[in-house]
Scaffold this motif. Structure first.
Motif, PDB file in Angstrom:
ATOM      1  N   ASP A 398       0.833  -1.205   0.000  1.00 50.65           N
ATOM      2  CA  ASP A 398       0.000   0.000   0.000  1.00 50.65           C
ATOM      3  C   ASP A 398       0.873   1.263   0.000  1.00 50.65           C
ATOM      4  O   ASP A 398       0.575   2.248  -0.693  1.00 50.65           O
ATOM      5  N   MET A 399       1.939   1.245   0.797  1.00 50.87           N
ATOM      6  CA  MET A 399       2.838   2.394   0.832  1.00 50.87           C
ATOM      7  C   MET A 399       3.489   2.627  -0.526  1.00 50.87           C
ATOM      8  O   MET A 399       3.602   3.765  -1.007  1.00 50.87           O
ATOM      9  N   MET A 400       3.920   1.547  -1.166  1.00 55.57           N
ATOM     10  CA  MET A 400       4.590   1.660  -2.453  1.00 55.57           C
ATOM     11  C   MET A 400       3.625   2.117  -3.555  1.00 55.57           C
ATOM     12  O   MET A 400       4.021   2.837  -4.478  1.00 55.57           O
ATOM     13  N   VAL A 401       2.378   1.714  -3.471  1.00 59.09           N
ATOM     14  CA  VAL A 401       1.380   2.191  -4.427  1.00 59.09           C
ATOM     15  C   VAL A 401       1.212   3.702  -4.300  1.00 59.09           C
ATOM     16  O   VAL A 401       1.114   4.431  -5.298  1.00 59.09           O
ATOM     17  N   SER A 402       1.220   4.192  -3.073  1.00 57.74           N
ATOM     18  CA  SER A 402       1.070   5.637  -2.869  1.00 57.74           C
ATOM     19  C   SER A 402       2.266   6.403  -3.421  1.00 57.74           C
ATOM     20  O   SER A 402       2.128   7.555  -3.855  1.00 57.74           O
ATOM     21  N   VAL A 403       3.444   5.790  -3.411  1.00 56.36           N
ATOM     22  CA  VAL A 403       4.631   6.433  -3.981  1.00 56.36           C
ATOM     23  C   VAL A 403       4.418   6.717  -5.464  1.00 56.36           C
ATOM     24  O   VAL A 403       4.773   7.790  -5.975  1.00 56.36           O
ATOM     25  N   VAL A 404       3.846   5.751  -6.182  1.00 56.71           N
ATOM     26  CA  VAL A 404       3.653   5.894  -7.623  1.00 56.71           C
ATOM     27  C   VAL A 404       2.411   6.732  -7.936  1.00 56.71           C
ATOM     28  O   VAL A 404       2.385   7.489  -8.909  1.00 56.71           O
ATOM     29  N   THR A 410       5.861   8.973  -9.543  1.00 56.84           N
ATOM     30  CA  THR A 410       4.785   9.085 -10.529  1.00 56.84           C
ATOM     31  C   THR A 410       5.259   8.776 -11.950  1.00 56.84           C
ATOM     32  O   THR A 410       4.451   8.444 -12.818  1.00 56.84           O
ATOM     33  N   GLY A 411       6.551   8.848 -12.184  1.00 54.91           N
ATOM     34  CA  GLY A 411       7.077   8.538 -13.511  1.00 54.91           C
ATOM     35  C   GLY A 411       6.937   7.085 -13.895  1.00 54.91           C
ATOM     36  O   GLY A 411       7.191   6.723 -15.046  1.00 54.91           O
ATOM     37  N   ALA A 412       6.527   6.218 -12.964  1.00 54.08           N
ATOM     38  CA  ALA A 412       6.344   4.796 -13.259  1.00 54.08           C
ATOM     39  C   ALA A 412       4.879   4.425 -13.456  1.00 54.08           C
ATOM     40  O   ALA A 412       4.559   3.239 -13.589  1.00 54.08           O
ATOM     41  N   GLN A 413       3.999   5.409 -13.490  1.00 54.55           N
ATOM     42  CA  GLN A 413       2.571   5.116 -13.624  1.00 54.55           C
ATOM     43  C   GLN A 413       2.255   4.460 -14.966  1.00 54.55           C
ATOM     44  O   GLN A 413       2.827   4.808 -15.996  1.00 54.55           O
ATOM     45  N   ASP A 418      -2.293  -0.630 -11.402  1.00 47.84           N
ATOM     46  CA  ASP A 418      -1.703  -0.118 -10.168  1.00 47.84           C
ATOM     47  C   ASP A 418      -0.262  -0.601 -10.065  1.00 47.84           C
ATOM     48  O   ASP A 418       0.006  -1.808 -10.116  1.00 47.84           O
ATOM     49  N   VAL A 419       0.651   0.348  -9.929  1.00 47.06           N
ATOM     50  CA  VAL A 419       2.081   0.034  -9.810  1.00 47.06           C
ATOM     51  C   VAL A 419       2.533   0.374  -8.401  1.00 47.06           C
ATOM     52  O   VAL A 419       2.199   1.439  -7.869  1.00 47.06           O
ATOM     53  N   ALA A 420       3.286  -0.524  -7.796  1.00 49.71           N
ATOM     54  CA  ALA A 420       3.918  -0.274  -6.493  1.00 49.71           C
ATOM     55  C   ALA A 420       5.387   0.017  -6.730  1.00 49.71           C
ATOM     56  O   ALA A 420       6.043  -0.680  -7.520  1.00 49.71           O
ATOM     57  N   GLY A 421       5.914   1.042  -6.063  1.00 52.19           N
ATOM     58  CA  GLY A 421       7.310   1.362  -6.346  1.00 52.19           C
ATOM     59  C   GLY A 421       7.978   2.191  -5.270  1.00 52.19           C
ATOM     60  O   GLY A 421       7.352   2.621  -4.301  1.00 52.19           O
ATOM     61  N   PHE A 438      15.115   3.086  -9.166  1.00 50.00           N
ATOM     62  CA  PHE A 438      13.686   2.811  -8.986  1.00 50.00           C
ATOM     63  C   PHE A 438      13.519   1.317  -8.851  1.00 50.00           C
ATOM     64  O   PHE A 438      14.164   0.537  -9.553  1.00 50.00           O
ATOM     65  N   THR A 439      12.642   0.916  -7.935  1.00 50.38           N
ATOM     66  CA  THR A 439      12.273  -0.490  -7.812  1.00 50.38           C
ATOM     67  C   THR A 439      10.786  -0.578  -7.568  1.00 50.38           C
ATOM     68  O   THR A 439      10.178   0.347  -7.010  1.00 50.38           O
ATOM     69  N   GLY A 440      10.188  -1.679  -8.011  1.00 52.35           N
ATOM     70  CA  GLY A 440       8.756  -1.827  -7.815  1.00 52.35           C
ATOM     71  C   GLY A 440       8.217  -3.066  -8.503  1.00 52.35           C
ATOM     72  O   GLY A 440       8.973  -3.903  -9.006  1.00 52.35           O
ATOM     73  N   PHE A 441       6.876  -3.173  -8.536  1.00 55.14           N
ATOM     74  CA  PHE A 441       6.241  -4.340  -9.159  1.00 55.14           C
ATOM     75  C   PHE A 441       4.854  -3.979  -9.652  1.00 55.14           C
ATOM     76  O   PHE A 441       4.285  -2.949  -9.280  1.00 55.14           O
ATOM     77  N   ALA A 442       4.308  -4.875 -10.492  1.00 58.81           N
ATOM     78  CA  ALA A 442       2.982  -4.647 -11.065  1.00 58.81           C
ATOM     79  C   ALA A 442       2.413  -5.987 -11.563  1.00 58.81           C
ATOM     80  O   ALA A 442       3.171  -6.912 -11.852  1.00 58.81           O
ATOM     81  N   PRO A 443       1.080  -6.058 -11.683  1.00 61.03           N
ATOM     82  CA  PRO A 443       0.094  -5.186 -11.044  1.00 61.03           C
ATOM     83  C   PRO A 443       0.185  -5.314  -9.521  1.00 61.03           C
ATOM     84  O   PRO A 443       0.503  -6.406  -9.015  1.00 61.03           O
ATOM     85  N   ALA A 444      -0.102  -4.259  -8.819  1.00 57.79           N
ATOM     86  CA  ALA A 444       0.086  -4.270  -7.376  1.00 57.79           C
ATOM     87  C   ALA A 444      -0.781  -5.306  -6.676  1.00 57.79           C
ATOM     88  O   ALA A 444      -0.383  -5.865  -5.652  1.00 57.79           O
ATOM     89  N   ASP A 445      -1.968  -5.592  -7.231  1.00 58.27           N
ATOM     90  CA  ASP A 445      -2.878  -6.529  -6.586  1.00 58.27           C
ATOM     91  C   ASP A 445      -2.680  -7.975  -7.043  1.00 58.27           C
ATOM     92  O   ASP A 445      -3.240  -8.900  -6.460  1.00 58.27           O
TER      93      ASP A 445
END
Length: 485
Positions: A398-404, A410-413, A418-421, A438-445
């Protein structure tokens, strides 16, 4: 027998004994090591008498052997050479198996591995020419292409993992090189190419994704700190932290500012969730001091720090400093001081969070097939560790989703996804340079791909290349390729 003759006899006996021992050692103890040395010309000549196995991505050969009309019967060819150079490595008559899978799985590709004993036996009986086995990789060609194209000519690296299995979907390092220049049978040209590559200050032969000089992770490490806080049971997403405009490092008079001198919260009391969203330096330095080095080191290790990994190429272990003082512990909270990582390690942190806290062992080879296309080796996904609880993983997601959505990433949207990053801008050296992460994953759910990208600073003087500005767009291209149906 007089004394001089007796002494001479002892010397002769000792010499013959030494010769016998040395011969025995070379023939029976050191034989395998000597045979497998990259520069062993006799072994290389023998190896060029048989077809070396192919390296395949989605059924297409990115490394293959092509017959010639010379005494060296086969030559190695690399398609999409610079895109996959650090994955394949090179096979050279002069320099042997170098880098990548050509070196890590040399025996399998050459057909000399013990797993191919029965094939070699059948070949002898039937008179078939010997042949190496092929490697089928986990690489997704679309994700690999997206990473390579988005990085372009900038120094850095990009890695993608399937968080559900640990399969490596992309591995790109820049600058790259052309393995064909080293596999040629024009040996003088090979020597020239090798000299240029090894003397190049940009170090194109280094696989920055898994080795070389490790990087400070910058604010991507705040995910590890947040995980340690949540796992301690003393903090949750809504816990308020100390996070003013500056933070004085413990035991010093040195003030640590937030990025851009901005406040993380009007009252100087941002929550843990808010601190992740806006990447608050002061609150994370304070939090690291509260948690202590042991807790941060233990949490890092649960994400894979310090582990000896082979994917099958050897991965340089990431590290948390052994004995930092209080001020240094605070700096590790923002991924500085002596915290050092590979991009693969940063991708593993995101992958573990994406997979409900379960970290899978990363791997690059899906299967090994013999000349008859029979699978003689395949890779079953394996759990490496329980990094965090499923509840902690959900909170971090949830925190990482809010980052994006509305923070520094926001550059990873991606439209409709939903992207977590998490972004990072990591200072290095004493001249003010900084790398972008940058690090993250998708779809967040329902995560299918986890990534990590580092774009090295173009100069030793930082000119604004934040993770959100230059690394997030590279990650976005990879994530978009990875979530396509």
């Amino acid at each position: 027998m007089n004394t001089p003759i007796r002494r001479l006899a002892y010397v002769v006996i000792a010499m013959f004994t030494s010769l016998l021992l040395a011969t025995t050692w070379i023939q029976f103890v050191s034989a395998d090591d000597l045979r497998e040395r990259p520069g062993n010309r006799r072994t290389l000549i023998d190896a060029y008498s048989r077809e070396r196995g192919a390296i395949l991505v989605d059924g297409t050969a990115i490394a293959r052997s092509e017959r010639t009309d010379t005494d060296l019967e086969w030559v190695r060819r690399y398609d999409q050479a610079t895109r996959y150079a650090h994955v394949t490595g090179y096979w050279s008559f002069t320099y042997g198996a170098g880098l990548g899978l050509e070196r890590a799985r040399n025996a399998v590709l050459a057909g000399t591995d013990d797993s191919l004993f029965y094939q070699r036996l059948v070949d002898v009986v039937t008179g078939r020419p010997p042949q190496g086995a092929s490697l089928e990789l986990t690489i997704d060609p679309e994700v690999q292409a997206a990473a390579a194209d988005a990085l372009g000519d900038r120094r850095g690296a990009a890695v993608a993992i399937d968080p559900r299995t640990g399969a490596i979907l992309a591995m790109v390092s820049r600058p790259s090189f052309d393995p064909n220049a080293l596999s040629s049978h024009q040996l003088s040209a090979v020597d020239d190419a090798y000299a240029r590559l090894t003397q190049d200050p940009e170090q194109p032969l280094v696989n920055r994704a898994i080795a070389g000089d490790l990087y400070p992770p910058g604010s991507t490490y705040k995910l590890v700190v947040a995980a340690a806080a949540l796992e301690s049971g003393d903090y949750d997403a809504d816990t308020e932290l100390e996070g003013g405009l500056t933070y004085t490092l413990p035991g010093t008079e040195t003030s640590l500012p937030n990025f851009g001198g901005a406040a993380c919260d009007p009252e100087g009391r941002p929550t843990l969730a808010r601190s992740v969203q806006v990447s608050c330096n002061t609150s994370f330095a304070w939090l690291a001091d509260q948690l202590g080095a042991d807790a941060l080191r233990e949490q890092s290790e649960r994400f894979g720090f310090g582990q000896q990994l082979e994917v099958p190429m050897t991965v340089t272990p990431s590290s948390y400093p052994e004995d930092p003082d209080d001020a240094q512990v605070a700096l590790t909270g923002i991924g500085q001081h002596e915290v050092r990582v590979t991009p693969l390690q940063v991708a593993m942190v995101s992958a573990a969070i994406a997979n409900d806290g379960e970290l899978m062992t990363p791997y690059l080879v899906e299967a090994v097939r013999n000349r008859d296309l029979e699978v003689i080796e395949d890779t079953d996904p394996r759990t490496m560790s329980r990094s965090v609880s499923a509840e902690t993983a959900d909170t971090l997601t949830d925190m990482m989703v809010s980052v994006v959505e509305s923070g520094s990433g926001t550059g990873a949207q991606l439209p409709g996804v939903d992207v977590a990053g998490k972004t990072g801008t990591a200072e290095y050296g004493a001249s003010g340079g900084a790398h972008a992460w940058f690090t993250g994953f998708a779809p967040a759910d329902d995560p299918r791909i986890a990534v990590a990208v580092i774009v090295e600073s173009a100069t030793d003087n930082w000119t604004g290349e934040t993770g959100g500005l230059v690394a997030a767009p590279v990650a976005r291209a990879m994530l978009e390729a990875g979530v396509q149906p």
